[in-house]
Design a protein around this motif. Structure first.
Motif, PDB file in Angstrom:
ATOM      1  N   ALA A  30       9.804  50.034  -2.799  1.00 40.32           N
ATOM      2  CA  ALA A  30       8.849  49.457  -1.838  1.00 40.32           C
ATOM      3  C   ALA A  30       8.752  50.303  -0.573  1.00 40.32           C
ATOM      4  O   ALA A  30       9.711  50.966  -0.168  1.00 40.32           O
ATOM      5  N   ASP A  31       7.569  50.262   0.051  1.00 39.87           N
ATOM      6  CA  ASP A  31       7.365  50.923   1.346  1.00 39.87           C
ATOM      7  C   ASP A  31       7.596  49.958   2.499  1.00 39.87           C
ATOM      8  O   ASP A  31       7.843  50.374   3.630  1.00 39.87           O
ATOM      9  N   ALA A  32       7.483  48.673   2.225  1.00 40.83           N
ATOM     10  CA  ALA A  32       7.750  47.641   3.225  1.00 40.83           C
ATOM     11  C   ALA A  32       8.203  46.394   2.472  1.00 40.83           C
ATOM     12  O   ALA A  32       7.928  46.248   1.277  1.00 40.83           O
ATOM     13  N   PRO A  60      10.643  48.933   6.594  1.00 42.73           N
ATOM     14  CA  PRO A  60      10.264  47.941   7.614  1.00 42.73           C
ATOM     15  C   PRO A  60      10.056  46.561   6.993  1.00 42.73           C
ATOM     16  O   PRO A  60       9.689  46.441   5.821  1.00 42.73           O
ATOM     17  N   ILE A  61      10.291  45.525   7.796  1.00 45.32           N
ATOM     18  CA  ILE A  61      10.295  44.153   7.284  1.00 45.32           C
ATOM     19  C   ILE A  61       9.266  43.289   8.007  1.00 45.32           C
ATOM     20  O   ILE A  61       9.217  43.265   9.241  1.00 45.32           O
ATOM     21  N   ILE A  62       8.455  42.585   7.213  1.00 45.76           N
ATOM     22  CA  ILE A  62       7.543  41.553   7.719  1.00 45.76           C
ATOM     23  C   ILE A  62       8.167  40.211   7.350  1.00 45.76           C
ATOM     24  O   ILE A  62       8.616  40.018   6.225  1.00 45.76           O
ATOM     25  N   THR A  63       8.201  39.272   8.287  1.00 46.45           N
ATOM     26  CA  THR A  63       8.845  37.981   8.035  1.00 46.45           C
ATOM     27  C   THR A  63       7.798  36.879   7.850  1.00 46.45           C
ATOM     28  O   THR A  63       6.860  36.762   8.646  1.00 46.45           O
ATOM     29  N   LEU A 171       7.803  49.971  12.302  1.00 46.39           N
ATOM     30  CA  LEU A 171       7.956  50.989  11.261  1.00 46.39           C
ATOM     31  C   LEU A 171       9.329  51.654  11.323  1.00 46.39           C
ATOM     32  O   LEU A 171       9.841  52.127  10.308  1.00 46.39           O
ATOM     33  N   GLU A 172       9.934  51.668  12.502  1.00 40.16           N
ATOM     34  CA  GLU A 172      11.268  52.252  12.654  1.00 40.16           C
ATOM     35  C   GLU A 172      12.366  51.273  12.280  1.00 40.16           C
ATOM     36  O   GLU A 172      13.545  51.618  12.277  1.00 40.16           O
ATOM     37  N   GLY A 173      11.985  50.005  11.969  1.00 41.99           N
ATOM     38  CA  GLY A 173      12.963  49.026  11.514  1.00 41.99           C
ATOM     39  C   GLY A 173      13.660  48.253  12.621  1.00 41.99           C
ATOM     40  O   GLY A 173      14.684  47.618  12.391  1.00 41.99           O
ATOM     41  N   HIS A 174      13.081  48.272  13.846  1.00 43.89           N
ATOM     42  CA  HIS A 174      13.712  47.557  14.962  1.00 43.89           C
ATOM     43  C   HIS A 174      13.070  46.192  15.208  1.00 43.89           C
ATOM     44  O   HIS A 174      13.669  45.329  15.842  1.00 43.89           O
ATOM     45  N   MET A 175      11.858  46.001  14.718  1.00 48.21           N
ATOM     46  CA  MET A 175      11.067  44.812  15.060  1.00 48.21           C
ATOM     47  C   MET A 175      10.419  44.247  13.804  1.00 48.21           C
ATOM     48  O   MET A 175      10.063  44.999  12.886  1.00 48.21           O
ATOM     49  N   PHE A 199      -0.341  46.439   9.349  1.00 47.29           N
ATOM     50  CA  PHE A 199       0.904  47.046   9.825  1.00 47.29           C
ATOM     51  C   PHE A 199       1.698  47.817   8.774  1.00 47.29           C
ATOM     52  O   PHE A 199       2.401  48.766   9.116  1.00 47.29           O
ATOM     53  N   ALA A 200       1.664  47.383   7.510  1.00 47.14           N
ATOM     54  CA  ALA A 200       2.533  48.006   6.501  1.00 47.14           C
ATOM     55  C   ALA A 200       2.147  49.474   6.311  1.00 47.14           C
ATOM     56  O   ALA A 200       0.966  49.828   6.336  1.00 47.14           O
ATOM     57  N   PRO A 201       3.129  50.350   6.121  1.00 49.32           N
ATOM     58  CA  PRO A 201       2.828  51.782   5.989  1.00 49.32           C
ATOM     59  C   PRO A 201       2.268  52.113   4.612  1.00 49.32           C
ATOM     60  O   PRO A 201       2.549  51.420   3.635  1.00 49.32           O
ATOM     61  N   PRO A 202       1.504  53.185   4.520  1.00 43.43           N
ATOM     62  CA  PRO A 202       1.079  53.678   3.199  1.00 43.43           C
ATOM     63  C   PRO A 202       2.273  54.361   2.534  1.00 43.43           C
ATOM     64  O   PRO A 202       3.332  54.515   3.150  1.00 43.43           O
ATOM     65  N   PRO A 203       2.128  54.769   1.261  1.00 43.30           N
ATOM     66  CA  PRO A 203       3.213  55.529   0.621  1.00 43.30           C
ATOM     67  C   PRO A 203       3.613  56.715   1.503  1.00 43.30           C
ATOM     68  O   PRO A 203       2.757  57.393   2.078  1.00 43.30           O
ATOM     69  N   HIS A 204       4.910  56.937   1.622  1.00 45.33           N
ATOM     70  CA  HIS A 204       5.381  57.963   2.554  1.00 45.33           C
ATOM     71  C   HIS A 204       6.043  59.120   1.801  1.00 45.33           C
ATOM     72  O   HIS A 204       6.409  58.987   0.626  1.00 45.33           O
TER      73      HIS A 204
END
Length: 457
Positions: A30-32, A60-63, A171-175, A199-204
């Protein structure tokens, strides 16, 4: 799912009752991640482990706080739990008005709108009422004055207490942006999907070893490449198939392409790749970076395998975690002992459970992160291999992989031969009777590392 010209590949994982190592591995593709919390239960033990994988992989995490239509904890307490247990800054983008029977909807904290909730059955396809302005007179048909005052007071409080949302920090995983709703009642899901799109990133780009040298491969690179993060046998009872789930990392894949395994050098013709949507499947004529396709095979592909057109790319291995439950497995018919060995090895290669072979004795020790994995294993051993097995208490409670200088590891192993074993990849494993014993030997043998995780692949 397509929205505003975007395509999302959503990888669903089992809930807490059905937790297994598959859940961990799916995250590596997963990318997010969407962290779904039960509004009544908050953060459960397995959530912490999944979060550890996200941290390891910079995901990165979406809640999404779910089941707001049932009695729930105070949302402020839930946010505080996310902050304290996960060291994440939670930033609500919506704020709920009540919960359970008093759930009226939620306030859009960025748009000064109220999104009403209409109580209905899960089979009711009718949507919820349209959003209304917080200043509109029509708000009174959804909430009493007291309910409105309570919701607005909560919204003001959280706006003052939380940091402003920053995509870079997310995206940096802090928020983590926080959404509320009820998935069963189709409420809040559109807002969540909008958030994923925003907000979610595309494939990296991914770090790889290319012919033994550290390198990086980008989604737009021409070479087709990717890795196997899951293997599932007998998905279709009518066909004894074995599907490798392959996450594409770069290039444009076309049906019929030939890919090489970095580990074995074997070339595989991918003539019948599969796209999945829940239980539906269809042939994939083409696929792109970020897509997941199923590759039918007969035991050629394993979890952690790296595939590419040249066969020179190796992705970081997938994590194996030290099991939490260890059991001794025995087949009731002694004449089928060899058959059991082959079946256990097949299931271990799929990642259903972990398999340890003690150096002394003929018993197999199987390990899992959840009790359900043993039930799945017993069912599959009976249904697919006609083996009637029993799981017995193991003399061991913990497993750790050993690392260090070969001489130091061998010195330790020679003095603890009765507790030594190997895993499916022939890696050295120490089986301990308790967590205390691991701490004790770690102090006595400081040159040896006792690892809770190991990369596979």
């Amino acid at each position: 799912r397509r929205a505003a010209g975007l395509m999302f590949n959503l990888l669903d994982t089992p809930g807490h009752e059905d937790f297994s190592e598959d859940t961990y591995r799916t995250l590596t593709a997963a990318d997010a991640a969407i962290m779904v919390l039960d509004a009544a239960k908050g953060i459960e033990p397995q959530t912490l482990k999944l979060f550890e994988v996200c941290r390891l992989r910079d995901i990165p995490i979406i809640t999404f706080i779910n089941k707001m239509d049932r009695e729930a904890q105070d949302p402020l307490e839930l946010l505080d739990e996310v902050s304290s247990k996960l060291a994440l800054d939670p930033v609500p983008l919506y704020w709920p008005a009540g919960s359970g029977n008093r759930f009226r909807g939620m306030i859009d904290l960025r748009g000064e709108q109220f999104i009403p909730y209409a109580k209905k059955s899960s089979n009711d396809d009718e949507g919820h009422p349209e959003p209304v302005s917080l200043k509109a007179n029509s708000l009174a048909q959804f909430m009493s004055e007291q309910e409105q005052a309570e919701a607005e007071e909560g919204a003001e409080l959280i706006l003052g207490a939380s940091k402003p949302f920053e995509v870079k920090s997310f995206l940096e995983g802090h928020m983590t942006p926080v959404f509320f709703g009820s998935a069963l009642r189709h409420f809040g899901v559109d807002q969540l999907l909008q958030g994923i799109g925003d907000f979610a990133p595309p494939p990296h780009p991914a770090k790889v070893d290319k012919a033994g040298e550290p390198s990086e491969i980008a989604p737009g690179d021409s070479e087709v490449s990717g890795f196997v993060f899951k293997v599932q046998a007998n998905m279709d009872p009518n066909h004894r198939d074995r599907i490798a789930f392959f996450r594409l990392t770069s290039g444009k894949f076309a049906r019929g392409m030939k890919l090489k395994s970095q580990g074995t050098g074997k070339q595989i013709s991918v003539n019948a790749p599969i796209m999945f949507f829940a239980s539906d499947r269809e042939l994939a004529e083409e696929a792109f970076a970020g897509d997941v396709i199923g590759i039918p095979n007969h035991g050629v592909l394993r979890v952690g395998d790296s595939l590419s057109e040249t066969g020179t790319l190796r992705f970081a291995g997938l994590p194996n975690f030290a099991p939490e439950i260890l059991r001794r497995v025995r087949v009731k018919d002694p004449l089928k002992a060899k058959h059991l060995k082959k079946a256990l090895e097949g299931l271990a290669e799929e990642g259903v459970t972990q398999l340890f072979r003690p150096e002394i004795g003929s018993d197999f020790i199987v390990g899992a992160v959840g009790q359900l994995q043993f039930e799945v294993m017993a069912d599959r051993l009976g249904g697919e291999y006609a083996l009637d097995v029993v799981f017995e208490a193991s003399p061991f409670a913990e497993a750790r992989w050993l690392a260090g200088a070969p001489a130091d590891v061998e010195d330790f192993a020679s003095k603890h031969r009765s507790a030594m074993a190997t895993d499916i990849d022939n890696q050295t494993v120490f089986l301990a009777k308790s967590a205390w014993e691991i701490g004790y030997v770690a102090e006595r043998y400081p040159k040896v590392q006792f690892l809770r995780t190991r990369e596979r692949g």
